[in-house]
Design a protein around this motif. Structure first.
Motif, PDB file in Angstrom:
ATOM      1  N   PHE A   1       0.820  -1.209   0.000  1.00  0.00           N
ATOM      2  CA  PHE A   1       0.000   0.000   0.000  1.00  0.00           C
ATOM      3  C   PHE A   1       0.852   1.257   0.000  1.00  0.00           C
ATOM      4  O   PHE A   1       0.638   2.175  -0.801  1.00  0.00           O
ATOM      5  CB  PHE A   1      -0.928  -0.014   1.220  1.00  0.00           C
ATOM      6  CG  PHE A   1      -1.726   1.242   1.403  1.00  0.00           C
ATOM      7  CD1 PHE A   1      -2.824   1.507   0.604  1.00  0.00           C
ATOM      8  CD2 PHE A   1      -1.369   2.172   2.378  1.00  0.00           C
ATOM      9  CE1 PHE A   1      -3.560   2.663   0.770  1.00  0.00           C
ATOM     10  CE2 PHE A   1      -2.090   3.330   2.545  1.00  0.00           C
ATOM     11  CZ  PHE A   1      -3.201   3.581   1.746  1.00  0.00           C
TER      12      PHE A   1
ATOM     13  N   THR B   1       2.728   1.688  -3.316  1.00  0.00           N
ATOM     14  CA  THR B   1       1.813   2.127  -4.377  1.00  0.00           C
ATOM     15  C   THR B   1       1.525   3.614  -4.279  1.00  0.00           C
ATOM     16  O   THR B   1       1.480   4.326  -5.300  1.00  0.00           O
ATOM     17  CB  THR B   1       0.511   1.327  -4.300  1.00  0.00           C
ATOM     18  OG1 THR B   1       0.791  -0.075  -4.373  1.00  0.00           O
ATOM     19  CG2 THR B   1      -0.427   1.695  -5.441  1.00  0.00           C
ATOM     20  N   VAL B   2       1.344   4.104  -3.052  1.00  0.00           N
ATOM     21  CA  VAL B   2       1.124   5.548  -2.871  1.00  0.00           C
ATOM     22  C   VAL B   2       2.349   6.339  -3.329  1.00  0.00           C
ATOM     23  O   VAL B   2       2.228   7.380  -4.001  1.00  0.00           O
ATOM     24  CB  VAL B   2       0.793   5.850  -1.390  1.00  0.00           C
ATOM     25  CG1 VAL B   2       0.763   7.349  -1.139  1.00  0.00           C
ATOM     26  CG2 VAL B   2      -0.541   5.234  -1.004  1.00  0.00           C
TER      27      VAL B   2
ATOM     28  N   SER C   1       2.585   6.300  -7.215  1.00  0.00           N
ATOM     29  CA  SER C   1       1.591   7.180  -7.840  1.00  0.00           C
ATOM     30  C   SER C   1       2.007   8.644  -7.728  1.00  0.00           C
ATOM     31  O   SER C   1       1.855   9.423  -8.692  1.00  0.00           O
ATOM     32  CB  SER C   1       0.226   6.961  -7.188  1.00  0.00           C
ATOM     33  OG  SER C   1       0.266   7.299  -5.809  1.00  0.00           O
TER      34      SER C   1
ATOM     35  N   TRP D   1      -1.655   4.001 -11.122  1.00  0.00           N
ATOM     36  CA  TRP D   1      -1.120   3.739  -9.780  1.00  0.00           C
ATOM     37  C   TRP D   1      -2.017   4.339  -8.701  1.00  0.00           C
ATOM     38  O   TRP D   1      -2.150   3.769  -7.617  1.00  0.00           O
ATOM     39  CB  TRP D   1       0.294   4.277  -9.665  1.00  0.00           C
ATOM     40  CG  TRP D   1       1.305   3.376 -10.301  1.00  0.00           C
ATOM     41  CD1 TRP D   1       1.754   3.396 -11.585  1.00  0.00           C
ATOM     42  CD2 TRP D   1       2.002   2.303  -9.666  1.00  0.00           C
ATOM     43  NE1 TRP D   1       2.670   2.409 -11.802  1.00  0.00           N
ATOM     44  CE2 TRP D   1       2.854   1.723 -10.642  1.00  0.00           C
ATOM     45  CE3 TRP D   1       2.005   1.780  -8.384  1.00  0.00           C
ATOM     46  CZ2 TRP D   1       3.670   0.640 -10.347  1.00  0.00           C
ATOM     47  CZ3 TRP D   1       2.828   0.707  -8.095  1.00  0.00           C
ATOM     48  CH2 TRP D   1       3.653   0.147  -9.068  1.00  0.00           C
ATOM     49  N   ALA D   2      -2.621   5.469  -8.995  1.00  0.00           N
ATOM     50  CA  ALA D   2      -3.565   6.042  -8.029  1.00  0.00           C
ATOM     51  C   ALA D   2      -4.798   5.155  -7.885  1.00  0.00           C
ATOM     52  O   ALA D   2      -5.344   5.009  -6.785  1.00  0.00           O
ATOM     53  CB  ALA D   2      -3.977   7.451  -8.469  1.00  0.00           C
TER      54      ALA D   2
ATOM     55  N   ASN E   1      -4.754   1.913  -8.261  1.00  0.00           N
ATOM     56  CA  ASN E   1      -4.327   0.706  -7.551  1.00  0.00           C
ATOM     57  C   ASN E   1      -4.312   0.885  -6.037  1.00  0.00           C
ATOM     58  O   ASN E   1      -4.306  -0.113  -5.306  1.00  0.00           O
ATOM     59  CB  ASN E   1      -2.925   0.292  -8.016  1.00  0.00           C
ATOM     60  CG  ASN E   1      -2.945  -0.365  -9.382  1.00  0.00           C
ATOM     61  OD1 ASN E   1      -3.977  -0.830  -9.839  1.00  0.00           O
ATOM     62  ND2 ASN E   1      -1.803  -0.394 -10.039  1.00  0.00           N
ATOM     63  N   ILE E   2      -4.296   2.127  -5.586  1.00  0.00           N
ATOM     64  CA  ILE E   2      -4.287   2.359  -4.132  1.00  0.00           C
ATOM     65  C   ILE E   2      -5.513   1.744  -3.483  1.00  0.00           C
ATOM     66  O   ILE E   2      -5.436   1.137  -2.407  1.00  0.00           O
ATOM     67  CB  ILE E   2      -4.204   3.876  -3.842  1.00  0.00           C
ATOM     68  CG1 ILE E   2      -2.853   4.426  -4.308  1.00  0.00           C
ATOM     69  CG2 ILE E   2      -4.399   4.157  -2.358  1.00  0.00           C
ATOM     70  CD1 ILE E   2      -2.732   5.924  -4.177  1.00  0.00           C
ATOM     71  N   TRP E   3      -6.673   1.881  -4.132  1.00  0.00           N
ATOM     72  CA  TRP E   3      -7.911   1.346  -3.553  1.00  0.00           C
ATOM     73  C   TRP E   3      -7.888  -0.184  -3.513  1.00  0.00           C
ATOM     74  O   TRP E   3      -8.261  -0.799  -2.510  1.00  0.00           O
ATOM     75  CB  TRP E   3      -9.101   1.832  -4.355  1.00  0.00           C
ATOM     76  CG  TRP E   3     -10.368   1.100  -4.032  1.00  0.00           C
ATOM     77  CD1 TRP E   3     -11.073   0.267  -4.827  1.00  0.00           C
ATOM     78  CD2 TRP E   3     -11.081   1.145  -2.779  1.00  0.00           C
ATOM     79  NE1 TRP E   3     -12.168  -0.226  -4.176  1.00  0.00           N
ATOM     80  CE2 TRP E   3     -12.206   0.286  -2.910  1.00  0.00           C
ATOM     81  CE3 TRP E   3     -10.862   1.794  -1.570  1.00  0.00           C
ATOM     82  CZ2 TRP E   3     -13.109   0.094  -1.885  1.00  0.00           C
ATOM     83  CZ3 TRP E   3     -11.773   1.595  -0.536  1.00  0.00           C
ATOM     84  CH2 TRP E   3     -12.881   0.750  -0.705  1.00  0.00           C
TER      85      TRP E   3
ATOM     86  N   PHE F   1      -5.528  -1.269  -0.848  1.00  0.00           N
ATOM     87  CA  PHE F   1      -6.091  -0.952   0.474  1.00  0.00           C
ATOM     88  C   PHE F   1      -7.108  -2.007   0.913  1.00  0.00           C
ATOM     89  O   PHE F   1      -7.228  -2.300   2.110  1.00  0.00           O
ATOM     90  CB  PHE F   1      -6.734   0.428   0.431  1.00  0.00           C
ATOM     91  CG  PHE F   1      -7.414   0.818   1.713  1.00  0.00           C
ATOM     92  CD1 PHE F   1      -6.671   1.178   2.820  1.00  0.00           C
ATOM     93  CD2 PHE F   1      -8.793   0.816   1.811  1.00  0.00           C
ATOM     94  CE1 PHE F   1      -7.290   1.532   4.011  1.00  0.00           C
ATOM     95  CE2 PHE F   1      -9.422   1.167   2.984  1.00  0.00           C
ATOM     96  CZ  PHE F   1      -8.670   1.532   4.089  1.00  0.00           C
TER      97      PHE F   1
END
Length: 279
Positions: free
Chosen positions: A121, A124-125, A128, A193-194, A196-198, A201
């Motif tokens: 997580f 990934t942040v 992004s 990538w933004a 993929n954050i969800w 998570f």
């Protein structure tokens, strides 16, 4: 399956981003016509490419009066932004490839102790954010590269072109479609990538811990089910209460039968006593 497809898409777009930027090769061409016919029709080809250290790109231009050539250099060093953009693309590609292998073959170890999802997580942040910053920097730098390699700007560097009797023209301009595509791929990677954050998570313990607490709709549904259950239980108890008067009626009927039997016995004994008296 959803998160694996997202990772595969990030791999593909990362390859497209650093391939369109890192393998760029451009060329421009200018023409110098001196007033002296013997020095006319000089075509100058200027080649440049990644990492866009333009101050190292040199070319020869004629000096019409001295009948010799001068060595000139382009202006600007834009290697930092291009290196930054390419580095983010390569590292994101390698991490996406590693994440795909972990998701497919080592998913049990990945989900153990919630350590893997948390690290994934945060990474990934970071990626992004890095894609957004590097793409913005590269887009700004690309506009500066276009300005530095503009043939009109290059003609100002040539001494012969400053003389009004000489004629200088631009015959070929660089093609920017490939670098423009690299900027588009950079922002597409930032969006991917933004997104993929969800999905990452949802694999963490934070999301699963939040799922333990029922929502208001679920609590209302459970409350209505409990009320309905209590109502059904209370309605099931009613026949027992209504069954009690029937039992009392049966008891009264039995009592009445008992009294009737006693009357029959009394009448029988009365007739028997009368017969004995007559005899």
């Amino acid at each position: 399956c959803t998160i694996i497809s997202q990772i595969i898409s990030t791999i593909i777009f990362a390859i497209c981003a650093f391939a369109t930027c890192g393998g760029y090769y451009g060329q421009l061409q200018v023409k110098v016509d001196c007033a002296d016919r013997r020095q006319s029709n000089h075509s100058i080809n200027i080649k440049f490419g990644y990492p866009f250290r333009l101050q190292e790109v040199h070319f020869k231009a004629p000096l019409c009066e001295a009948k010799r050539d001068e060595v000139l250099f382009l202006d600007g060093d834009f290697s930092s932004a291009s290196h930054f953009f390419l580095t983010v693309g390569v590292f994101s590609f390698l991490y996406s490839l590693l994440a795909t292998i972990v998701y497919v073959f080592y998913q049990n170890k990945y989900l153990k102790n919630n350590r893997g999802p948390l690290q994934d997580f945060f990474i990934t942040v970071i990626f992004s954010f890095m894609w957004l910053v590097s793409s913005s920097c590269w887009a700004k730098t690309l506009s500066e590269v276009k300005m530095a390699t503009n043939p009109t700007q290059v003609l100002l560097l040539i001494s012969a072109c400053r003389a009004p009797e000489n004629k200088c023209t631009a015959t070929q301009q660089p093609l920017w479609s490939r670098l423009n595509t690299s900027v588009v791929f950079g922002f597409v990677n930032a969006v991917l990538w933004a997104g993929n954050i969800w999905f990452v998570f949802k694999e963490t313990g934070w999301y699963k811990r939040g799922q333990r607490f029922p929502t208001s709709s679920v609590s209302r549904k459970r409350t209505s089910e409990m009320r309905q259950r209590l109502y059904s239980e209370s309605s099931f108890d009613l026949p027992e209460e209504s069954f009690r008067p029937q039992l009392s009626r049966q008891d009264g009927f039995n009592q009445s039968r008992g009294g009737f039997g006693q009357q029959v016995q009394r009448q029988g004994s009365f007739h028997y006593s009368n017969q004995t008296k007559l005899t």
